[in-house]
Design a protein around this motif. Structure first.
Motif, PDB file in Angstrom:
ATOM      1  N   GLY A 149      -0.102 -12.181   2.393  1.00  0.00           N
ATOM      2  CA  GLY A 149      -0.523 -11.875   1.030  1.00  0.00           C
ATOM      3  C   GLY A 149      -1.443 -10.673   0.965  1.00  0.00           C
ATOM      4  N   ALA A 150      -2.359 -10.575   1.919  1.00  0.00           N
ATOM      5  CA  ALA A 150      -3.303  -9.451   1.933  1.00  0.00           C
ATOM      6  C   ALA A 150      -2.579  -8.135   2.199  1.00  0.00           C
ATOM      7  N   VAL A 151      -1.610  -8.174   3.116  1.00  0.00           N
ATOM      8  CA  VAL A 151      -0.853  -6.953   3.409  1.00  0.00           C
ATOM      9  C   VAL A 151      -0.072  -6.525   2.156  1.00  0.00           C
ATOM     10  N   LEU A 152       0.570  -7.501   1.505  1.00  0.00           N
ATOM     11  CA  LEU A 152       1.369  -7.169   0.316  1.00  0.00           C
ATOM     12  C   LEU A 152       0.496  -6.708  -0.847  1.00  0.00           C
ATOM     13  N   SER A 153      -0.690  -7.285  -0.959  1.00  0.00           N
ATOM     14  CA  SER A 153      -1.592  -6.925  -2.058  1.00  0.00           C
ATOM     15  C   SER A 153      -2.317  -5.615  -1.798  1.00  0.00           C
ATOM     16  N   GLY A 154      -2.245  -5.143  -0.561  1.00  0.00           N
ATOM     17  CA  GLY A 154      -2.957  -3.905  -0.225  1.00  0.00           C
ATOM     18  C   GLY A 154      -4.434  -4.130   0.035  1.00  0.00           C
ATOM     19  N   PHE A 198      -5.442  -5.743   2.899  1.00  0.00           N
ATOM     20  CA  PHE A 198      -5.612  -6.019   4.329  1.00  0.00           C
ATOM     21  C   PHE A 198      -6.176  -4.802   5.034  1.00  0.00           C
TER      22      PHE A 198
END
Lengths: 74, 74
Positions: free
Chosen positions: B65-70, B72
């Motif tokens: 989720g963090a990677v997709l949300s930007g 991370f």
């Protein structure tokens, strides 16, 4: 938080994030392109061939990310 | 932010989130179970059969989720 996530620069393209999920080779890769679009790759088993590939705009990616992070409230 | 995400209660199980991606039927569904684990389903085309299914612990799900949300940062 960085544990289990491998980040790689893709010169001229953006960044690639590999998240190892540990279930017999399940893996998620996200390519974040410079223009904000993301490619989501889902791998089952140790195959190099993704089971699914999906292209997400920045906004779509944020939605999916919020649901996965547990921060989505409709 | 709620637009494009369909939320459905799954009694006794948890909640199901369907995110329509608009590319000829590409769709992501996330089932958030009461114990925090998530099942991520990726659909290509209008098929009812997912192209990929992946099970994520709460922690793994937050990473993806963090990677997709930007949000991370390694």
């Amino acid at each position: 938080m960085g544990q289990g996530v491998h980040v790689q620069e893709l010169p001229g393209i953006g960044k690639r994030y590999d998240i190892d999920l540990g279930h017999g080779g399940d893996r998620v890769s996200v390519v974040v392109r410079r223009d904000g679009t993301r490619d989501l790759y889902v791998f089952n088993s140790r195959s190099d061939e993704p089971a699914a590939v999906i292209e997400l705009s920045e906004e779509q990616s944020r939605k999916v990310g919020a649901v996965l992070s547990g921060t989505f409230f409709a």
